[in-house]
Design a protein around this motif. Structure first.
Motif, PDB file in Angstrom:
ATOM      1  N   PHE A 105      -6.187 -10.185   2.784  1.00  0.00           N
ATOM      2  CA  PHE A 105      -4.861  -9.684   3.137  1.00  0.00           C
ATOM      3  C   PHE A 105      -4.309  -8.915   1.949  1.00  0.00           C
ATOM      4  N   LEU A 106      -4.136  -7.605   2.115  1.00  0.00           N
ATOM      5  CA  LEU A 106      -3.756  -6.726   1.010  1.00  0.00           C
ATOM      6  C   LEU A 106      -2.280  -6.355   1.050  1.00  0.00           C
ATOM      7  N   HIS A 107      -1.676  -6.321  -0.134  1.00  0.00           N
ATOM      8  CA  HIS A 107      -0.365  -5.704  -0.302  1.00  0.00           C
ATOM      9  C   HIS A 107      -0.533  -4.188  -0.313  1.00  0.00           C
ATOM     10  N   GLU A 108       0.525  -3.477   0.041  1.00  0.00           N
ATOM     11  CA  GLU A 108       0.476  -2.014   0.079  1.00  0.00           C
ATOM     12  C   GLU A 108       0.061  -1.412  -1.258  1.00  0.00           C
ATOM     13  N   GLU A 109       0.514  -2.013  -2.359  1.00  0.00           N
ATOM     14  CA  GLU A 109       0.221  -1.465  -3.684  1.00  0.00           C
ATOM     15  C   GLU A 109      -1.252  -1.618  -4.074  1.00  0.00           C
ATOM     16  N   ALA A 110      -2.033  -2.351  -3.291  1.00  0.00           N
ATOM     17  CA  ALA A 110      -3.471  -2.476  -3.561  1.00  0.00           C
ATOM     18  C   ALA A 110      -4.216  -1.198  -3.213  1.00  0.00           C
ATOM     19  N   ARG A 111      -3.565  -0.294  -2.466  1.00  0.00           N
ATOM     20  CA  ARG A 111      -4.167   1.002  -2.105  1.00  0.00           C
ATOM     21  C   ARG A 111      -5.489   0.848  -1.355  1.00  0.00           C
ATOM     22  N   GLY A 112      -5.554  -0.203  -0.547  1.00  0.00           N
ATOM     23  CA  GLY A 112      -6.737  -0.392   0.278  1.00  0.00           C
ATOM     24  C   GLY A 112      -7.955  -0.951  -0.415  1.00  0.00           C
ATOM     25  N   VAL A 113      -7.805  -1.399  -1.679  1.00  0.00           N
ATOM     26  CA  VAL A 113      -8.941  -1.911  -2.451  1.00  0.00           C
ATOM     27  C   VAL A 113      -8.963  -3.440  -2.369  1.00  0.00           C
ATOM     28  N   PHE A 114     -10.015  -3.970  -1.768  1.00  0.00           N
ATOM     29  CA  PHE A 114     -10.168  -5.412  -1.642  1.00  0.00           C
ATOM     30  C   PHE A 114     -10.772  -6.007  -2.919  1.00  0.00           C
ATOM     31  N   PHE A 115     -10.578  -7.309  -3.091  1.00  0.00           N
ATOM     32  CA  PHE A 115     -11.080  -8.096  -4.221  1.00  0.00           C
ATOM     33  C   PHE A 115     -10.359  -7.780  -5.532  1.00  0.00           C
ATOM     34  N   GLY A 116      -9.207  -7.132  -5.473  1.00  0.00           N
ATOM     35  CA  GLY A 116      -8.420  -6.937  -6.681  1.00  0.00           C
ATOM     36  C   GLY A 116      -7.878  -8.263  -7.187  1.00  0.00           C
ATOM     37  N   LEU A 154      -4.863  -9.283  -8.139  1.00  0.00           N
ATOM     38  CA  LEU A 154      -3.504  -9.712  -7.849  1.00  0.00           C
ATOM     39  C   LEU A 154      -3.063  -9.461  -6.407  1.00  0.00           C
ATOM     40  N   LEU A 155      -3.462  -8.357  -5.824  1.00  0.00           N
ATOM     41  CA  LEU A 155      -2.841  -7.891  -4.586  1.00  0.00           C
ATOM     42  C   LEU A 155      -3.689  -8.115  -3.349  1.00  0.00           C
ATOM     43  N   ASP A 156      -4.775  -8.873  -3.465  1.00  0.00           N
ATOM     44  CA  ASP A 156      -5.611  -9.266  -2.329  1.00  0.00           C
ATOM     45  C   ASP A 156      -5.563 -10.784  -2.229  1.00  0.00           C
ATOM     46  N   CYS A 157      -4.987 -11.289  -1.152  1.00  0.00           N
ATOM     47  CA  CYS A 157      -4.962 -12.730  -0.904  1.00  0.00           C
ATOM     48  C   CYS A 157      -6.243 -13.095  -0.165  1.00  0.00           C
ATOM     49  N   HIS A 158      -7.100 -13.892  -0.823  1.00  0.00           N
ATOM     50  CA  HIS A 158      -8.356 -14.337  -0.211  1.00  0.00           C
ATOM     51  C   HIS A 158      -8.782 -15.620  -0.915  1.00  0.00           C
ATOM     52  N   PHE A 159     -10.028 -16.051  -0.704  1.00  0.00           N
ATOM     53  CA  PHE A 159     -10.458 -17.367  -1.171  1.00  0.00           C
ATOM     54  C   PHE A 159     -10.320 -17.546  -2.681  1.00  0.00           C
ATOM     55  N   ALA A 160     -10.492 -16.473  -3.459  1.00  0.00           N
ATOM     56  CA  ALA A 160     -10.403 -16.575  -4.918  1.00  0.00           C
ATOM     57  C   ALA A 160      -8.975 -16.359  -5.427  1.00  0.00           C
ATOM     58  N   PRO A 172      -5.784 -17.516  -3.441  1.00  0.00           N
ATOM     59  CA  PRO A 172      -5.211 -17.980  -2.179  1.00  0.00           C
ATOM     60  C   PRO A 172      -3.693 -17.980  -2.114  1.00  0.00           C
ATOM     61  N   ASN A 173      -3.012 -17.889  -3.236  1.00  0.00           N
ATOM     62  CA  ASN A 173      -1.547 -17.919  -3.204  1.00  0.00           C
ATOM     63  C   ASN A 173      -0.982 -17.026  -4.303  1.00  0.00           C
ATOM     64  N   PRO A 174      -1.107 -15.706  -4.159  1.00  0.00           N
ATOM     65  CA  PRO A 174      -0.662 -14.796  -5.216  1.00  0.00           C
ATOM     66  C   PRO A 174       0.859 -14.696  -5.297  1.00  0.00           C
ATOM     67  N   GLU A 175       1.346 -14.239  -6.435  1.00  0.00           N
ATOM     68  CA  GLU A 175       2.763 -13.953  -6.619  1.00  0.00           C
ATOM     69  C   GLU A 175       2.988 -12.464  -6.407  1.00  0.00           C
ATOM     70  N   TRP A 176       3.782 -12.135  -5.377  1.00  0.00           N
ATOM     71  CA  TRP A 176       3.984 -10.729  -5.012  1.00  0.00           C
ATOM     72  C   TRP A 176       5.441 -10.332  -5.166  1.00  0.00           C
TER      73      TRP A 176
END
Length: 219
Positions: free
Chosen positions: A94-105, A107-113, A115-119
């Motif tokens: 699940f990406l924030h807009e500021e991730a610019r479509g890049v997964f596995f970043g 800070l801005l990709d919420c995933h298994f590694a 799981p609870n980012p600060e946005w």
């Protein structure tokens, strides 16, 4: 006593326990049928059933599930430290807009590694959280977001992390907004390392990414 469950998304019942009591967690949104069969020497003596309804709460609820035909038993699990897996591993992103479509970043990709980012907005209200990560079964993986940032575009992605030699997986994404199913995109075939960008979400409105699955191989 033998216990069975009919899951909301599976055509056939799954044996979930035996004896007078058992442990069962209903993770999928939808209606379950729980069946108890009292066994005797000649087979089933009594068959009782009840229904259990699981609903999605307020905010955004994203649910990923998958089916791997090459896995003979998709309900079994393996030790997390084992050198093998009892099933395929598909991951929700699940990406924030500021991730610019890049997964596995970081800070801005919420995933298994992550799981609870600060946005951005102070406090936890706008932070997504991955409530469930499934590494060797059929899901679900569940993501929650209580409050959207106004006007921001969020992106839902599905990554086939490891097939463990079970072969292709068929993924399904369901998106609920304030408890109501907004969209379900099912039966999307994925190969190992495929990244499927499934939906964009703005102000609680979910739209599919294209008319056919947008899949990037070897991601």
């Amino acid at each position: 006593v033998v216990w069975w469950a009919y899951f909301p998304h599976l055509p056939d019942p799954v044996r979930i326990g035996e004896g007078i009591t058992f442990d069962f967690t209903a993770n999928f949104v939808g209606e379950y049928e729980i069946v108890a069969e009292v066994m005797g020497g000649d087979g089933v003596l009594v068959r009782l059933s009840n229904h259990l309804l699981i609903i999605a709460g307020a905010g955004l609820h994203v649910e990923l599930s998958w089916h791997t035909p090459g896995d003979d038993n998709e309900t079994d699990t393996s030790d997390p430290l084992a050198l093998f897996s009892a099933g395929s591993d598909v991951d929700l992103h699940f990406l924030h807009e500021e991730a610019r479509g890049v997964f596995f970043g970081p800070l801005l990709d919420c995933h298994f590694a992550n799981p609870n980012p600060e946005w951005y907005i102070t406090g936890p209200v706008d932070n997504p959280r991955l409530d469930r990560d499934d590494t060797d079964s059929f899901g679900p993986e569940i993501l929650r977001l209580d409050v959207y940032e106004p006007g921001k575009t969020y992106t839902v992605g599905v990554h086939y992390y490891d097939d463990w030699d079970y072969g292709s997986a068929w993924a399904a994404v369901r998106i609920f907004v304030d408890g109501v199913l907004a969209d379900e995109w099912a039966n999307v075939e994925l190969q190992r390392d495929d990244m499927w960008t499934s939906h964009r979400i703005v102000d609680g409105v979910a739209a599919r990414q294209g008319t056919v699955p947008d899949i990037t191989p070897n991601y």
